[in-house]
Design a protein around this motif. Structure first.
Motif, short mmCIF file in Angstrom:
data_model
loop_
_atom_site.label_atom_id
_atom_site.label_comp_id
_atom_site.label_asym_id
_atom_site.label_seq_id
_atom_site.Cartn_x
_atom_site.Cartn_y
_atom_site.Cartn_z
N PRO A 34 0.83 -1.21 0.00
CA PRO A 34 0.00 0.00 0.00
C PRO A 34 0.86 1.26 0.00
O PRO A 34 1.90 1.31 0.64
N VAL A 37 -3.54 4.70 2.67
CA VAL A 37 -4.63 4.03 3.36
C VAL A 37 -5.51 5.08 4.03
O VAL A 37 -5.01 5.95 4.75
N GLU A 38 -6.80 5.02 3.75
CA GLU A 38 -7.73 5.98 4.33
C GLU A 38 -8.88 5.23 4.98
O GLU A 38 -9.43 4.30 4.38
N ASP A 59 -9.89 2.24 2.79
CA ASP A 59 -9.70 2.49 1.36
C ASP A 59 -8.20 2.41 1.12
O ASP A 59 -7.44 3.28 1.57
N ILE A 60 -7.76 1.38 0.43
CA ILE A 60 -6.33 1.10 0.28
C ILE A 60 -5.88 1.28 -1.17
O ILE A 60 -6.47 0.71 -2.09
N THR A 61 -4.85 2.08 -1.34
CA THR A 61 -4.22 2.25 -2.65
C THR A 61 -2.84 1.61 -2.60
O THR A 61 -2.03 1.94 -1.74
N THR A 62 -2.58 0.67 -3.49
CA THR A 62 -1.28 0.00 -3.55
C THR A 62 -0.52 0.50 -4.78
O THR A 62 -1.02 1.34 -5.53
N ASP A 65 -2.93 -1.12 -7.53
CA ASP A 65 -4.36 -0.91 -7.66
C ASP A 65 -4.93 -0.22 -6.42
O ASP A 65 -4.17 0.24 -5.56
N ARG A 66 -6.26 -0.17 -6.36
CA ARG A 66 -6.95 0.42 -5.22
C ARG A 66 -8.15 -0.47 -4.89
O ARG A 66 -8.84 -0.96 -5.79
N PHE A 67 -8.40 -0.70 -3.61
CA PHE A 67 -9.52 -1.53 -3.22
C PHE A 67 -9.97 -1.17 -1.81
O PHE A 67 -9.28 -0.43 -1.09
N TYR A 96 -18.85 2.47 -4.35
CA TYR A 96 -17.55 3.01 -4.72
C TYR A 96 -17.00 2.44 -6.04
O TYR A 96 -15.99 2.92 -6.54
N LEU A 98 -15.38 -0.26 -6.55
CA LEU A 98 -14.04 -0.75 -6.30
C LEU A 98 -14.11 -2.19 -5.81
O LEU A 98 -15.12 -2.61 -5.23
#
Length: 293
Positions: A34, A37-38, A59-62, A65-67, A96, A98
């Motif tokens: 990640p 991370v929110e 809400d995780i952005t790597t 990707d984002r998921f 969302y 996602l």
């Protein structure tokens, strides 16, 4: 019913959501590292009068990707949970657009095996939805027994204590955490995790061992953060007790209470609202009247 130990199981991620990055590596989870991370609102209520709340949603952005990750705490198998979890996943997916991952934090091997198995929802003869939760428990969360690792990764150590609360190695884990915390010294972070661990294992025999360890340094429990946690726990306890009073009166009077209505009542943390519902429960003939709808 929500308890302090239940809350502790997922609040590790709320307090330091960025720690999930390290957890991906240590727990060998199949996700990229990640970079953001929110924490999202846990309120999944629609316009219809049904209140639904997940434990923690991230809400995780790597780098790839984002998921979204829904984190649920579970202390025992409960065949009613898949219905709620499937709602959480599909609601978030629609809201969302996602991918959504469901993670279930478990106290023991039995619960982890139950949570990690495919959960089928639909007709007896035809499955409409199959959930595949990612279960975290003593089977895949390492037993942190090295004080040096506690110093390096206190969130992982806390998660280790919570998920191994009923395991034979919990004594060694707690000793390592105590030693590691003494090396780190008292600060807002260590004070938070001291209190969180106490809550997370409060329902097990290990709680007495933890309290004996902590008795040598009571300054941890005089901190502002510890007092806030205790105050929150007391408030949650009062609300839970009042919610059960409402349900008891309704059922005693023969008022039909659906699972959705019971969840809404138990999920309410507004003491004034619960007091209003308790007064109404003495006279109403339906839960719709109770809610004033």
């Amino acid at each position: 019913m929500v308890t302090s130990s239940h809350e502790a199981m997922h609040r590790i991620f709320q307090h330091d959501a960025a720690a999930i990055a390290h957890a991906f590596t240590v727990l060998n989870l199949p996700f990229a590292k990640p970079i953001a991370v929110e924490q999202l609102s846990i309120d999944l209520t629609e316009t219809a009068p049904v209140e639904r709340r997940a434990d923690t949603i991230l809400d995780i952005t790597t780098v790839n990707d984002r998921f979204l990750m829904v984190i649920e705490a579970q202390s025992a198998p409960d065949d009613s949970r898949p219905d709620s979890w499937s709602y959480y996943v599909t609601f978030l997916r629609n809201k969302y657009n996602l991918p959504v991952i469901l993670v279930v934090i478990c106290h023991d091997h039995v619960t982890a095996r139950w949570a990690g198995a495919p959960m089928k929802i639909g007709h007896t003869f035809w499955t409409t939805i199959t959930l595949y939760p990612l279960a975290l428990g003593p089977h895949n969360v390492p037993a942190v027994t090295d004080p040096a690792l506690v110093v390096q990764d206190l969130p992982l150590a806390a998660l280790s204590a919570v998920t191994h609360a009923r395991e034979a190695d919990i004594g060694a884990i707690l000793e390592a955490i105590v030693t590691g915390i003494r090396r780190i010294g008292g600060n807002e972070t260590t004070e938070f995790y001291v209190e969180l661990i106490e809550q997370g294992i409060s329902h097990t025999a290990a709680a007495e061992t933890w309290r004996n360890h902590m008795a040598t340094d009571l300054s941890f429990f005089r901190s502002e953060s510890a007092q806030k946690l205790r105050a929150q726990g007391r408030a949650e306890g009062v609300a839970m007790g009042r919610a059960e009073d409402v349900l008891m009166v309704l059922r005693h009077r023969g008022v039909v209470v659906t699972d959705a209505a019971a969840d809404r009542i138990r999920g309410c943390q507004d003491e004034a609202q619960l007091a209003t519902w308790l007064r109404r429960a003495l006279d109403v003939s339906s839960v719709a009247d109770l809610f004033g709808e």
